[in-house]
Scaffold this active site. Sequence first.
Site, PDB file in Angstrom:
ATOM      1  N   CYS A  97      -9.272  22.744   1.603  1.00  0.00           N
ATOM      2  CA  CYS A  97      -8.416  21.554   1.548  1.00  0.00           C
ATOM      3  C   CYS A  97      -7.556  21.564   0.286  1.00  0.00           C
ATOM      4  O   CYS A  97      -6.932  20.553  -0.043  1.00  0.00           O
ATOM      5  CB  CYS A  97      -9.258  20.277   1.617  1.00  0.00           C
TER       6      CYS A  97
ATOM      7  N   GLU B 206     -26.218  23.793   2.659  1.00  0.00           N
ATOM      8  CA  GLU B 206     -25.585  22.542   2.245  1.00  0.00           C
ATOM      9  C   GLU B 206     -26.525  21.809   1.288  1.00  0.00           C
ATOM     10  O   GLU B 206     -27.735  21.776   1.511  1.00  0.00           O
ATOM     11  CB  GLU B 206     -25.293  21.686   3.478  1.00  0.00           C
TER      12      GLU B 206
ATOM     13  N   CYS C  63       0.856  -1.186   0.000  1.00  0.00           N
ATOM     14  CA  CYS C  63       0.000   0.000   0.000  1.00  0.00           C
ATOM     15  C   CYS C  63       0.890   1.232   0.000  1.00  0.00           C
ATOM     16  O   CYS C  63       1.784   1.344   0.848  1.00  0.00           O
ATOM     17  CB  CYS C  63      -0.922   0.009   1.225  1.00  0.00           C
TER      18      CYS C  63
ATOM     19  N   CYS D 114      -3.667  -1.497   9.448  1.00  0.00           N
ATOM     20  CA  CYS D 114      -3.229  -0.173   8.998  1.00  0.00           C
ATOM     21  C   CYS D 114      -3.039   0.767  10.189  1.00  0.00           C
ATOM     22  O   CYS D 114      -3.956   0.968  10.989  1.00  0.00           O
ATOM     23  CB  CYS D 114      -4.258   0.399   8.031  1.00  0.00           C
TER      24      CYS D 114
ATOM     25  N   ASN E 276     -16.531  26.667   3.317  1.00  0.00           N
ATOM     26  CA  ASN E 276     -15.733  25.448   3.446  1.00  0.00           C
ATOM     27  C   ASN E 276     -16.050  24.551   2.246  1.00  0.00           C
ATOM     28  O   ASN E 276     -16.683  23.506   2.386  1.00  0.00           O
ATOM     29  CB  ASN E 276     -16.064  24.742   4.765  1.00  0.00           C
TER      30      ASN E 276
ATOM     31  N   CYS F 184      -0.218   6.337   1.749  1.00  0.00           N
ATOM     32  CA  CYS F 184       0.427   7.352   2.590  1.00  0.00           C
ATOM     33  C   CYS F 184       1.765   7.724   1.955  1.00  0.00           C
ATOM     34  O   CYS F 184       2.814   7.165   2.290  1.00  0.00           O
ATOM     35  CB  CYS F 184       0.610   6.823   4.009  1.00  0.00           C
TER      36      CYS F 184
END
Length: 376
Positions: free
Chosen positions: A333, A261, A11, A87, A306, A14
């Site tokens: 983000c 939203e 994996c 994990c 956001n 990350c």
Amino acid sequence: MECLYFSASRCRSCTQMTLPYARQLQAKVEDCQHQLSGFGSLKFLPAQASNEQGFRNKAKMVISGTTEEPTIGILDADGHGVDLRNCGVIAPALRSLLPVIERFIKELKLIPYNVPKRKGELKHVILTMSDTGAVMVRWVLRTKKHFVALRDSLPQFLEQLPHHSVVSVNFLPEHKAVLEGEEEIILTRRSTLEFGLNGVPMHLRPQGFFQTNTEIAAALYRQARQWIDDVNPESVWDLYSGVGGFALHCAGEDRTVYGIETSTEAVAAAKTSADSLGLPDAHFVAQDATEFALNAGWAPDAVIVNPPRRGISAELSKWLNESDIQHVIYSSCNAKSLARDLERLGNYTPQVARVMDMFPQTDHYEVIVKLERNAA
């Protein structure tokens, strides 16, 4: 943090696993400062660090293999299962439930979905854990073949879960690279998973969105609340409000807040939270943020946005820039789309920013920025 899955190339999700955590965090700050370098007035507060492991409150696990030997994790490039049940970035309490999932797959004879052959039934199990310890378990099936078995086993399954947990079954009949389908049946009487961030109850429904890192989400909401309280506006809009985190944290006496939203599930959850807090001046509306702003007929004293990674629309940017709103807080983000949107908001000065490390071991991060309208 060391990860045997990463070292063995099983994996590579990350991507920053080989970097010491302090260096990861510094690299994120440097990247954010570079992306926002066009705003010379912007000052950066110290970054908000996270635990570097065990921080994920959600585990989106692909089920593959066979009924007798299921894999719980991800798929490789050929569509075969890679087991990742140990994990290290998943919260330990969540990992401890994966043997329970395996046991019920075997006992109920659930058939894992085979992606290359397009056969089988059980596609994913999505687990989310709140800060109270309760969990939401969502079984994602291709058809209703195993639904009765899962429904009838609910009492035994709940005995293996923490109190106040939620269990549902989602149906994803199509063969496509998504986690869930539109239809969902909640099996438990309790339909929402409750979080208690900073003393503010928040409710997550199946198919709703909640930040993956509870600790950093709480810090993010505290930072926004501090900036809002510093200017003490009478009215606040929380655009792209999700389950209402920013709006609920900024609500209070003599202050009206609106959360906007598109997800009806998220809006219903936010209303549940507002009712439990006794906030009659906290309103939540299921509508597109741009559409709401352009057609509201009035503007608040402060706005919190956001948005998803793509940022806010050009229309919303133009409306904000030409409004008389004094204060804007932008939580992003994606620093690249943030920089573009700040350029569009030329009538505001970005004053303070803070990197919030929502996603350790990756190059992703959240950043929150405070803007003030320029003097006339």
